[in-house]
Write an enzyme that holds these catalytic residues in place. Sequence first.
Site, mmCIF file in Angstrom:
data_model
loop_
_atom_site.group_PDB
_atom_site.id
_atom_site.type_symbol
_atom_site.label_atom_id
_atom_site.label_comp_id
_atom_site.label_asym_id
_atom_site.label_seq_id
_atom_site.Cartn_x
_atom_site.Cartn_y
_atom_site.Cartn_z
ATOM 1 N N CYS A 4 0.848 -1.200 0.000
ATOM 2 C CA CYS A 4 0.000 0.000 0.000
ATOM 3 C C CYS A 4 0.878 1.243 0.000
ATOM 4 O O CYS A 4 0.790 2.091 0.885
ATOM 5 C CB CYS A 4 -0.946 -0.021 1.201
ATOM 6 S SG CYS A 4 -2.312 1.146 1.042
ATOM 7 N N GLY A 5 1.760 1.313 -1.003
ATOM 8 C CA GLY A 5 2.590 2.511 -1.165
ATOM 9 C C GLY A 5 1.841 3.519 -2.023
ATOM 10 O O GLY A 5 0.624 3.652 -1.930
ATOM 11 N N ASN A 6 2.607 4.163 -2.875
ATOM 12 C CA ASN A 6 2.093 5.192 -3.758
ATOM 13 C C ASN A 6 0.926 4.686 -4.617
ATOM 14 O O ASN A 6 -0.154 5.287 -4.659
ATOM 15 C CB ASN A 6 3.274 5.604 -4.645
ATOM 16 C CG ASN A 6 3.102 6.973 -5.215
ATOM 17 O OD1 ASN A 6 2.138 7.655 -4.883
ATOM 18 N ND2 ASN A 6 4.013 7.365 -6.068
ATOM 19 N N GLY A 42 -0.663 1.591 -4.379
ATOM 20 C CA GLY A 42 -1.683 0.909 -3.584
ATOM 21 C C GLY A 42 -2.656 1.898 -2.963
ATOM 22 O O GLY A 42 -3.884 1.683 -2.965
ATOM 23 N N GLU A 101 -1.118 -4.947 -16.666
ATOM 24 C CA GLU A 101 -1.058 -3.713 -17.454
ATOM 25 C C GLU A 101 -0.154 -2.658 -16.809
ATOM 26 O O GLU A 101 0.495 -1.872 -17.497
ATOM 27 C CB GLU A 101 -2.484 -3.170 -17.607
ATOM 28 C CG GLU A 101 -2.637 -2.005 -18.532
ATOM 29 C CD GLU A 101 -2.435 -2.410 -19.983
ATOM 30 O OE1 GLU A 101 -1.341 -2.140 -20.498
ATOM 31 O OE2 GLU A 101 -3.357 -2.976 -20.599
ATOM 32 N N LYS A 116 11.249 -3.950 -19.018
ATOM 33 C CA LYS A 116 10.021 -3.704 -19.776
ATOM 34 C C LYS A 116 10.135 -4.253 -21.202
ATOM 35 O O LYS A 116 9.162 -4.767 -21.761
ATOM 36 C CB LYS A 116 9.717 -2.208 -19.788
ATOM 37 C CG LYS A 116 9.319 -1.692 -18.398
ATOM 38 C CD LYS A 116 9.398 -0.174 -18.322
ATOM 39 C CE LYS A 116 8.928 0.346 -16.977
ATOM 40 N NZ LYS A 116 9.235 1.796 -16.814
ATOM 41 N N GLY A 152 3.717 7.245 -11.998
ATOM 42 C CA GLY A 152 2.839 8.044 -11.149
ATOM 43 C C GLY A 152 1.797 7.166 -10.486
ATOM 44 O O GLY A 152 1.327 6.190 -11.075
#
Lengths: 423, 423
Positions: B8-10, B12, B126, B202, B299
């Site tokens: 539950c960081g940025n 989450g 995704e 990626k 972001g």
Amino acid sequence: MKIALLGCGNVGTEVVRLLHEQSADLAARIGEPLELAGIAVRRPDKARDLPVPRELFTADALGLVNRPDVDIVVELVGGIEPARGWITTAMAQGKSVVTGNKALLAEDGGTLHDAAAASGVDLYYEAAVAAAIPLLRPLRESLHGDRITKVTGIVNGTTNFILSRMTETGAGFSEALSEAQDLGYAEADPTADIEGFDAAAKAAILAGLAFHTRVTASDVYREGITSVSASDIASAAQMGCVVKLLCIASRDGDDVTVRVHPAMIPTSHPLASVNGAYNAVFVEAEAAGRLMFYGAGAGGAPTASAVLGDLVAVARNRRSGARAASESTYADLSVRHMGEVTTRYHISLDVDDQAGVLAAAAQVFADHRVSIQTVRQDGRGDDALLVVVTHKATDAALAATVEELAKLPAVRQVASVMRVEGG
Amino acid sequence: MKIALLGCGNVGTEVVRLLHEQSADLAARIGEPLELAGIAVRRPDKARDLPVPRELFTADALGLVNRPDVDIVVELVGGIEPARGWITTAMAQGKSVVTGNKALLAEDGGTLHDAAAASGVDLYYEAAVAAAIPLLRPLRESLHGDRITKVTGIVNGTTNFILSRMTETGAGFSEALSEAQDLGYAEADPTADIEGFDAAAKAAILAGLAFHTRVTASDVYREGITSVSASDIASAAQMGCVVKLLCIASRDGDDVTVRVHPAMIPTSHPLASVNGAYNAVFVEAEAAGRLMFYGAGAGGAPTASAVLGDLVAVARNRRSGARAASESTYADLSVRHMGEVTTRYHISLDVDDQAGVLAAAAQVFADHRVSIQTVRQDGRGDDALLVVVTHKATDAALAATVEELAKLPAVRQVASVMRVEGG
């Protein structure tokens, strides 16, 4: 898994070719082969250079749709009827449908979605907007957890080619149209493209998808590009903009606005560098931010690629026994009249080169509560060019302002009026 | 439909917020509400400004995954272990998984896909590449009927910001890096970004998706941007190009090549105008032609939007009883060594300004069978700058050519060597 193909023109031919060439890949991806049950065409006896037996061709489209061994109907004929009858018949029998029919979807998409949901079948139509650009699937699915606020698209390749050539060469509209016709980018009768009818149909489909509501082509405000002049393009360049025919669907609370018109956008905007016959759709969403999808907007092979992508998805859904996710509309948004939409205007006036003109013009703007962002006045001897760019105001107020400006004694002519977007 | 959220960081935090804010919409789209069963975090007692009861937080991630009422596990912790253990445990129990874990997918994506297929559950990710840009779904689904030949991406926002600033301001690498760090676009330790490790992970995921084969991060040829100089950027501009850190995955028969390196691309290429921290992926497919997907590459909110999109898809699949389509790899393509890849080079040499230098240099190219496209020689008094752009040749031949050029008596220094793409 058996497919009935209705129509075998440019796109249908490519679909048949891809089904044949990629059959092993497709079977691996779906889990079983895709087989053509039949191809409905007007002239089944016409010689065709296609890798399928001639007995697949039939003139009886409805008979083909009704065949009990058909699982999926691919409709590539276009137009409202008889396509609508075939599609609704297929869905009522539990057959899934893939179509590229933008006219039908723009007129009656809501009803078709409801029918698909009622029968528990899929209705896919990636090919209907921006051909091969995977767009409808991302809008329907990837952004499902987000809220789309605005969709701005370049969705008509013909007009984008014409405007791109005008920008590159300084040509006028007629000259660029002739070139587009010579090169096969515009039809002999280009009305549907240059008057924005094609873009308006796509705008209606995009708006319905983005906002999960019913929008038909007749709800779309529409202006074409026939009155865009070389001097509009030059004025745009002077303020660091290019002119594009945009389709814009935006949501404001429980209202949506859907419109198609030429507009100036800054060259730094991602849509500004979409040139020639390419299409692109710029999406703004609350969480995802700004997204853009770019690609070929037309052509047999790109459009066929979109049809095949849909076919694979639909076939996999059927094989897995998935009941299609209902796409029936559930938001009941109202479409706002263009007059209430807030936009910015770029207005060029030919005026007498004398003191007091600017003051008189500024008063007209003030009377209509339209705030001016920039003014530029270029004297040209006896007359002058007065260029005003406004802040956002309602389209009705802006239109009334322009009407009154035209009546000022010092104003010789309203040289051009164009909306400004993407600022 | 119950969700276990791991981390539950940025991102989450934004997922929790969106689940709360959009709960009515989500329930309508799925057909039932999405409910948080629990949130696993390192410090469950930490004060958090989130619209959920505190008792949802737990330090026992595995216990949460194992709870029989959990339907879907959302893994946002990252890294290889313990994330892999949680994900495989969840899938073995028939739970679907949504993750943004690019490191794990790049290292072991094939195994995870096989495990998902074996258990008949969904594995969606995704958020792992290019954050909010709907990319994996179109690659997996929309282009299924097509054959992708090449994927070229700008997939790292930090390096794209740095190169964009160098292009705009003429700054050197270190200066632009400092600015990126000041603005929060680069980490205090920027190694993973500027050395291309992030882009390589990626690239591996994109290559696997595009070509349906196994590619791991260690298969990816990788060069970062630390040696890109202001003069490289200026040379690029002189030939109408910009410098971008590209990830390129291409297919040639049964071989794939996957590479990450800075390259010059023409300013007319759609990727050239992707600036700042934005990402974009350019896809070439046989039928669909050229496509591009553009959007925010990082972001909290954009990434959370991608997670939510996956969550809706996965929840709908479960509700409809769809067995997940197997994404297990079925093509067994081999990864070609970088030396065998054909590319073009832009080579700048500081040479003595005397007769015969060009002839000597040209002979070196000829000896290695590297064909020259353009040569420019600019005298600067005592010395001269010799700029050569080659036609396509193998990377090995080009590297050997450069090595030998450096040994020529008249060559003072090989000022720069950069690959040229997108021509």
